[in-house]
Motif scaffolding. Structure first.
Motif, PDB file in Angstrom:
ATOM      1  N   MET A  89     -63.336 -35.184  41.154  1.00 53.66           N
ATOM      2  CA  MET A  89     -62.411 -34.177  41.642  1.00 53.66           C
ATOM      3  C   MET A  89     -61.839 -33.416  40.445  1.00 53.66           C
ATOM      4  N   ASP A  90     -61.766 -32.118  40.558  1.00 54.61           N
ATOM      5  CA  ASP A  90     -61.265 -31.265  39.489  1.00 54.61           C
ATOM      6  C   ASP A  90     -59.737 -31.231  39.538  1.00 54.61           C
ATOM      7  N   GLU A  91     -59.106 -31.551  38.422  1.00 56.61           N
ATOM      8  CA  GLU A  91     -57.651 -31.499  38.358  1.00 56.61           C
ATOM      9  C   GLU A  91     -57.234 -30.202  37.684  1.00 56.61           C
ATOM     10  N   THR A  92     -56.277 -29.523  38.293  1.00 54.11           N
ATOM     11  CA  THR A  92     -55.745 -28.304  37.707  1.00 54.11           C
ATOM     12  C   THR A  92     -54.239 -28.442  37.566  1.00 54.11           C
ATOM     13  N   VAL A  93     -53.701 -27.691  36.637  1.00 54.97           N
ATOM     14  CA  VAL A  93     -52.264 -27.703  36.398  1.00 54.97           C
ATOM     15  C   VAL A  93     -51.764 -26.276  36.560  1.00 54.97           C
ATOM     16  N   ASP A  94     -50.681 -26.120  37.284  1.00 51.83           N
ATOM     17  CA  ASP A  94     -50.105 -24.800  37.490  1.00 51.83           C
ATOM     18  C   ASP A  94     -49.169 -24.483  36.323  1.00 51.83           C
ATOM     19  N   VAL A  95     -49.742 -23.975  35.239  1.00 52.40           N
ATOM     20  CA  VAL A  95     -48.932 -23.688  34.062  1.00 52.40           C
ATOM     21  C   VAL A  95     -47.987 -22.516  34.297  1.00 52.40           C
ATOM     22  N   GLN A  96     -48.363 -21.592  35.168  1.00 49.15           N
ATOM     23  CA  GLN A  96     -47.475 -20.471  35.467  1.00 49.15           C
ATOM     24  C   GLN A  96     -46.201 -20.998  36.121  1.00 49.15           C
ATOM     25  N   GLY A  97     -46.361 -21.878  37.094  1.00 47.16           N
ATOM     26  CA  GLY A  97     -45.193 -22.452  37.759  1.00 47.16           C
ATOM     27  C   GLY A  97     -44.317 -23.239  36.804  1.00 47.16           C
ATOM     28  N   THR A  98     -44.938 -23.971  35.904  1.00 44.28           N
ATOM     29  CA  THR A  98     -44.187 -24.744  34.914  1.00 44.28           C
ATOM     30  C   THR A  98     -43.419 -23.820  33.975  1.00 44.28           C
ATOM     31  N   ALA A  99     -44.071 -22.765  33.505  1.00 43.38           N
ATOM     32  CA  ALA A  99     -43.410 -21.807  32.610  1.00 43.38           C
ATOM     33  C   ALA A  99     -42.235 -21.134  33.305  1.00 43.38           C
ATOM     34  N   ILE A 100     -42.423 -20.745  34.553  1.00 40.21           N
ATOM     35  CA  ILE A 100     -41.346 -20.107  35.306  1.00 40.21           C
ATOM     36  C   ILE A 100     -40.204 -21.095  35.530  1.00 40.21           C
ATOM     37  N   GLY A 101     -40.551 -22.346  35.841  1.00 38.75           N
ATOM     38  CA  GLY A 101     -39.522 -23.362  36.057  1.00 38.75           C
ATOM     39  C   GLY A 101     -38.697 -23.627  34.812  1.00 38.75           C
ATOM     40  N   VAL A 102     -39.365 -23.777  33.668  1.00 40.59           N
ATOM     41  CA  VAL A 102     -38.649 -24.024  32.417  1.00 40.59           C
ATOM     42  C   VAL A 102     -37.780 -22.821  32.057  1.00 40.59           C
ATOM     43  N   GLY A 103     -38.322 -21.618  32.190  1.00 37.84           N
ATOM     44  CA  GLY A 103     -37.549 -20.412  31.892  1.00 37.84           C
ATOM     45  C   GLY A 103     -36.336 -20.268  32.797  1.00 37.84           C
ATOM     46  N   THR A 104     -36.503 -20.621  34.057  1.00 36.03           N
ATOM     47  CA  THR A 104     -35.382 -20.543  34.999  1.00 36.03           C
ATOM     48  C   THR A 104     -34.300 -21.558  34.637  1.00 36.03           C
ATOM     49  N   LEU A 105     -34.707 -22.769  34.272  1.00 31.80           N
ATOM     50  CA  LEU A 105     -33.717 -23.783  33.874  1.00 31.80           C
ATOM     51  C   LEU A 105     -32.944 -23.352  32.632  1.00 31.80           C
ATOM     52  N   VAL A 106     -33.638 -22.770  31.660  1.00 36.68           N
ATOM     53  CA  VAL A 106     -32.957 -22.291  30.455  1.00 36.68           C
ATOM     54  C   VAL A 106     -31.981 -21.167  30.809  1.00 36.68           C
ATOM     55  N   ALA A 107     -32.425 -20.238  31.643  1.00 38.02           N
ATOM     56  CA  ALA A 107     -31.554 -19.132  32.047  1.00 38.02           C
ATOM     57  C   ALA A 107     -30.337 -19.647  32.814  1.00 38.02           C
ATOM     58  N   LEU A 108     -30.540 -20.592  33.719  1.00 39.92           N
ATOM     59  CA  LEU A 108     -29.412 -21.160  34.473  1.00 39.92           C
ATOM     60  C   LEU A 108     -28.457 -21.916  33.554  1.00 39.92           C
ATOM     61  N   ALA A 109     -28.990 -22.589  32.549  1.00 42.38           N
ATOM     62  CA  ALA A 109     -28.127 -23.290  31.594  1.00 42.38           C
ATOM     63  C   ALA A 109     -27.250 -22.289  30.838  1.00 42.38           C
ATOM     64  N   PHE A 110     -27.842 -21.193  30.366  1.00 41.50           N
ATOM     65  CA  PHE A 110     -27.056 -20.159  29.690  1.00 41.50           C
ATOM     66  C   PHE A 110     -26.016 -19.563  30.636  1.00 41.50           C
ATOM     67  N   PHE A 111     -26.417 -19.272  31.864  1.00 42.73           N
ATOM     68  CA  PHE A 111     -25.484 -18.678  32.824  1.00 42.73           C
ATOM     69  C   PHE A 111     -24.354 -19.649  33.147  1.00 42.73           C
ATOM     70  N   GLY A 112     -24.686 -20.919  33.378  1.00 43.24           N
ATOM     71  CA  GLY A 112     -23.658 -21.915  33.666  1.00 43.24           C
ATOM     72  C   GLY A 112     -22.684 -22.068  32.507  1.00 43.24           C
ATOM     73  N   TYR A 113     -23.217 -22.070  31.294  1.00 41.69           N
ATOM     74  CA  TYR A 113     -22.370 -22.138  30.110  1.00 41.69           C
ATOM     75  C   TYR A 113     -21.426 -20.948  30.077  1.00 41.69           C
ATOM     76  N   SER A 114     -21.972 -19.757  30.357  1.00 42.04           N
ATOM     77  CA  SER A 114     -21.178 -18.535  30.357  1.00 42.04           C
ATOM     78  C   SER A 114     -20.090 -18.574  31.417  1.00 42.04           C
ATOM     79  N   ARG A 115     -20.428 -19.098  32.554  1.00 39.31           N
ATOM     80  CA  ARG A 115     -19.504 -19.092  33.692  1.00 39.31           C
ATOM     81  C   ARG A 115     -18.414 -20.148  33.571  1.00 39.31           C
ATOM     82  N   TYR A 116     -18.758 -21.343  33.120  1.00 36.67           N
ATOM     83  CA  TYR A 116     -17.828 -22.457  33.200  1.00 36.67           C
ATOM     84  C   TYR A 116     -17.280 -22.956  31.863  1.00 36.67           C
TER      85      TYR A 116
END
Length: 118
Positions: free
Chosen positions: A1-28
């Motif tokens: 069975m061929d295994e694939t990894v969704d690197v686009q989803g991972t990149a978007i997820g990591v970028g979103t977490l970093v952005a939310l961390a910056f925003f949360g820091y800014s807000r609170y």
């Protein structure tokens, strides 16, 4: 069975977490990090995420999507760093144009996959 990894989803997820961390820091906690506006850093993290996804598409041979994501990154960076109205407008035009293209290509690709499977 061929295994694939969704690197686009991972990149978007990591970028979103970093952005939310910056925003949360800014807000609170504090509006700035080392003298830089944390909300601006959050938006910059999203621009960097677009650029990273563009590089990933380029690495996988989808130069059209690589270019579209690169244009989205530039557009978001323009909106983030804009000094006047025309710069904001230019950034928004780039975001709308590239986002429309990305959405159109994604919908077409999903429709093609659905037709091929069914």
């Amino acid at each position: 069975m061929d295994e694939t990894v969704d690197v686009q989803g991972t990149a978007i997820g990591v970028g979103t977490l970093v952005a939310l961390a910056f925003f949360g820091y800014s807000r609170y906690i504090n509006e700035t990090i080392l003298g830089l506006d944390a909300a601006m850093l959050a938006t910059g993290a999203f621009a960097a995420t677009f650029a990273a996804v563009g590089l990933l598409h380029g690495a996988y041979g989808r130069r059209d999507l690589a270019l579209a994501h690169g244009v989205a990154a530039v557009g978001l960076a323009l909106v983030t760093l804009a000094i006047n109205g025309p710069q904001v407008l230019g950034g928004l035009v780039l975001l709308v144009a590239s986002g429309s293209y990305i959405a159109l290509v994604t919908i077409r690709a999903r429709n093609t996959e659905t037709q091929a499977a069914g």
